[in-house]
Write a protein that holds these residues in place. Structure first.
Motif, PDB file in Angstrom:
ATOM      1  N   PHE A  90      -4.170  16.638  -8.188  1.00 54.96           N
ATOM      2  CA  PHE A  90      -4.728  16.072  -9.404  1.00 54.96           C
ATOM      3  C   PHE A  90      -4.882  14.557  -9.352  1.00 54.96           C
ATOM      4  N   LEU A  91      -4.368  13.946  -8.308  1.00 55.16           N
ATOM      5  CA  LEU A  91      -4.476  12.494  -8.176  1.00 55.16           C
ATOM      6  C   LEU A  91      -5.773  12.137  -7.456  1.00 55.16           C
ATOM      7  N   PRO A  92      -6.285  10.920  -7.698  1.00 53.15           N
ATOM      8  CA  PRO A  92      -7.515  10.508  -7.010  1.00 53.15           C
ATOM      9  C   PRO A  92      -7.310  10.424  -5.506  1.00 53.15           C
ATOM     10  N   GLU A  93      -8.413  10.367  -4.779  1.00 55.06           N
ATOM     11  CA  GLU A  93      -8.391  10.273  -3.316  1.00 55.06           C
ATOM     12  C   GLU A  93      -7.620   9.015  -2.898  1.00 55.06           C
ATOM     13  N   PRO A  94      -6.642   9.139  -1.969  1.00 56.88           N
ATOM     14  CA  PRO A  94      -5.881   7.965  -1.524  1.00 56.88           C
ATOM     15  C   PRO A  94      -6.783   6.932  -0.849  1.00 56.88           C
ATOM     16  N   LEU A  95      -6.403   5.675  -0.987  1.00 58.13           N
ATOM     17  CA  LEU A  95      -7.141   4.584  -0.358  1.00 58.13           C
ATOM     18  C   LEU A  95      -6.750   4.453   1.112  1.00 58.13           C
ATOM     19  N   SER A  96      -7.687   4.030   1.937  1.00 56.94           N
ATOM     20  CA  SER A  96      -7.379   3.767   3.340  1.00 56.94           C
ATOM     21  C   SER A  96      -6.706   2.398   3.441  1.00 56.94           C
ATOM     22  N   ALA A  97      -6.100   2.120   4.582  1.00 59.76           N
ATOM     23  CA  ALA A  97      -5.432   0.828   4.788  1.00 59.76           C
ATOM     24  C   ALA A  97      -6.431  -0.321   4.676  1.00 59.76           C
ATOM     25  N   ASP A  98      -7.642  -0.127   5.201  1.00 55.19           N
ATOM     26  CA  ASP A  98      -8.667  -1.173   5.123  1.00 55.19           C
ATOM     27  C   ASP A  98      -9.082  -1.441   3.677  1.00 55.19           C
ATOM     28  N   GLU A  99      -9.239  -0.367   2.891  1.00 57.98           N
ATOM     29  CA  GLU A  99      -9.616  -0.526   1.483  1.00 57.98           C
ATOM     30  C   GLU A  99      -8.521  -1.267   0.714  1.00 57.98           C
ATOM     31  N   ILE A 100      -7.266  -0.935   1.004  1.00 55.45           N
ATOM     32  CA  ILE A 100      -6.146  -1.601   0.336  1.00 55.45           C
ATOM     33  C   ILE A 100      -6.148  -3.087   0.678  1.00 55.45           C
ATOM     34  N   ASP A 101      -6.285  -3.399   1.970  1.00 52.44           N
ATOM     35  CA  ASP A 101      -6.295  -4.811   2.382  1.00 52.44           C
ATOM     36  C   ASP A 101      -7.439  -5.572   1.726  1.00 52.44           C
ATOM     37  N   LYS A 102      -8.610  -4.967   1.645  1.00 56.67           N
ATOM     38  CA  LYS A 102      -9.761  -5.636   1.029  1.00 56.67           C
ATOM     39  C   LYS A 102      -9.497  -5.898  -0.455  1.00 56.67           C
ATOM     40  N   MET A 103      -8.942  -4.906  -1.165  1.00 62.08           N
ATOM     41  CA  MET A 103      -8.653  -5.074  -2.589  1.00 62.08           C
ATOM     42  C   MET A 103      -7.616  -6.176  -2.801  1.00 62.08           C
ATOM     43  N   ILE A 104      -6.620  -6.231  -1.934  1.00 57.46           N
ATOM     44  CA  ILE A 104      -5.600  -7.276  -2.037  1.00 57.46           C
ATOM     45  C   ILE A 104      -6.232  -8.648  -1.818  1.00 57.46           C
ATOM     46  N   GLN A 105      -7.048  -8.773  -0.782  1.00 62.55           N
ATOM     47  CA  GLN A 105      -7.693 -10.057  -0.498  1.00 62.55           C
ATOM     48  C   GLN A 105      -8.623 -10.477  -1.631  1.00 62.55           C
ATOM     49  N   ASP A 106      -9.341  -9.525  -2.213  1.00 67.94           N
ATOM     50  CA  ASP A 106     -10.210  -9.825  -3.351  1.00 67.94           C
ATOM     51  C   ASP A 106      -9.386 -10.300  -4.555  1.00 67.94           C
ATOM     52  N   ALA A 107      -8.247  -9.650  -4.790  1.00 69.04           N
ATOM     53  CA  ALA A 107      -7.395 -10.035  -5.920  1.00 69.04           C
ATOM     54  C   ALA A 107      -6.800 -11.425  -5.706  1.00 69.04           C
ATOM     55  N   ILE A 108      -6.413 -11.725  -4.468  1.00 62.04           N
ATOM     56  CA  ILE A 108      -5.862 -13.051  -4.158  1.00 62.04           C
ATOM     57  C   ILE A 108      -6.945 -14.116  -4.374  1.00 62.04           C
ATOM     58  N   ALA A 109      -8.138 -13.836  -3.917  1.00 60.33           N
ATOM     59  CA  ALA A 109      -9.245 -14.787  -4.079  1.00 60.33           C
ATOM     60  C   ALA A 109      -9.589 -14.972  -5.558  1.00 60.33           C
ATOM     61  N   ALA A 110      -9.616 -13.871  -6.306  1.00 64.00           N
ATOM     62  CA  ALA A 110      -9.982 -13.942  -7.725  1.00 64.00           C
ATOM     63  C   ALA A 110      -8.948 -14.705  -8.548  1.00 64.00           C
ATOM     64  N   SER A 111      -7.668 -14.563  -8.197  1.00 69.94           N
ATOM     65  CA  SER A 111      -6.619 -15.235  -8.967  1.00 69.94           C
ATOM     66  C   SER A 111      -6.334 -16.636  -8.437  1.00 69.94           C
ATOM     67  N   GLY A 112      -6.876 -16.968  -7.289  1.00 64.46           N
ATOM     68  CA  GLY A 112      -6.632 -18.281  -6.709  1.00 64.46           C
ATOM     69  C   GLY A 112      -5.190 -18.458  -6.266  1.00 64.46           C
ATOM     70  N   ALA A 113      -4.543 -17.371  -5.921  1.00 68.74           N
ATOM     71  CA  ALA A 113      -3.140 -17.395  -5.524  1.00 68.74           C
ATOM     72  C   ALA A 113      -2.963 -18.144  -4.212  1.00 68.74           C
ATOM     73  N   SER A 114      -1.878 -18.930  -4.144  1.00 71.67           N
ATOM     74  CA  SER A 114      -1.641 -19.687  -2.912  1.00 71.67           C
ATOM     75  C   SER A 114      -0.166 -19.740  -2.554  1.00 71.67           C
ATOM     76  N   GLY A 115       0.606 -18.799  -3.048  1.00 69.88           N
ATOM     77  CA  GLY A 115       2.021 -18.785  -2.712  1.00 69.88           C
ATOM     78  C   GLY A 115       2.713 -17.616  -3.375  1.00 69.88           C
ATOM     79  N   MET A 116       3.990 -17.463  -3.071  1.00 75.45           N
ATOM     80  CA  MET A 116       4.754 -16.327  -3.596  1.00 75.45           C
ATOM     81  C   MET A 116       4.863 -16.340  -5.121  1.00 75.45           C
ATOM     82  N   GLN A 117       4.799 -17.526  -5.737  1.00 74.10           N
ATOM     83  CA  GLN A 117       4.918 -17.584  -7.196  1.00 74.10           C
ATOM     84  C   GLN A 117       3.737 -16.901  -7.884  1.00 74.10           C
ATOM     85  N   ALA A 118       2.646 -16.667  -7.174  1.00 73.89           N
ATOM     86  CA  ALA A 118       1.474 -16.013  -7.744  1.00 73.89           C
ATOM     87  C   ALA A 118       1.462 -14.507  -7.491  1.00 73.89           C
TER      88      ALA A 118
END
Length: 148
Positions: A90-118
């Motif tokens: 009943f759960l959605p299709e799992p994400l691949s490792a590449d998809e996860i990494d891309k989403m993380i990088q997009d989120a970091i770029a969108a939030s302007g994160a530059s350290g652990m505090q972010a």
């Protein structure tokens, strides 16, 4: 398209007709968890919340499997694995490792994160998108690695 709660209700009926006791038991566990949350929080469960609930149930069962296998209780581990299989349907299709990494990088770029505090801001951005599709503990490790 039927909601997740409606799909599970329909699956309960199918399992009853097929006399599939193990599947029926797992589906009833899911339904009882939904009902408990509806009563406790006085809300109607939507698909996003249902996914989060089942994701948590999946994580609990994975932890149980590991503990049972370490204790040599393979029959109990097999029961948990059977429940994992039913919940996963009943759960959605799992994400691949590449998809996860891309989403993380997009989120970091969108939030302007530059350290652990972010990290909190990054996790808050990606958690709703990945809920039920990725192991959030693993995602957290990847976010830490990218922010360091």
């Amino acid at each position: 398209m039927a909601t997740l709660v409606e799909q599970i209700k329909a699956s309960v009926k199918e399992a009853m007709k097929a006399k599939d006791k193990q599947r029926l038991g797992t589906l009833r566990l899911i339904q009882s968890e939904f009902k408990r949350i509806e009563v406790d929080e006085r809300i109607d469960i939507d698909d996003a919340r249902a996914t989060a609930i089942m994701d948590k149930m999946l994580k609990q069962r994975r932890d149980s499997v590991e503990q049972y296998q370490n204790a040599g209780r393979d029959e109990l581990a097999e029961q948990e694995l059977a429940e994992i299989a039913v919940i996963s349907e009943f759960l959605p299709e799992p994400l691949s490792a590449d998809e996860i990494d891309k989403m993380i990088q997009d989120a970091i770029a969108a939030s302007g994160a530059s350290g652990m505090q972010a990290m909190g801001a990054v996790m808050a951005t990606i958690k709703p998108q990945m809920q039920g599709r990725a192991d959030m503990a693993e995602v957290s490790k990847r976010v830490k690695a990218l922010l360091n």
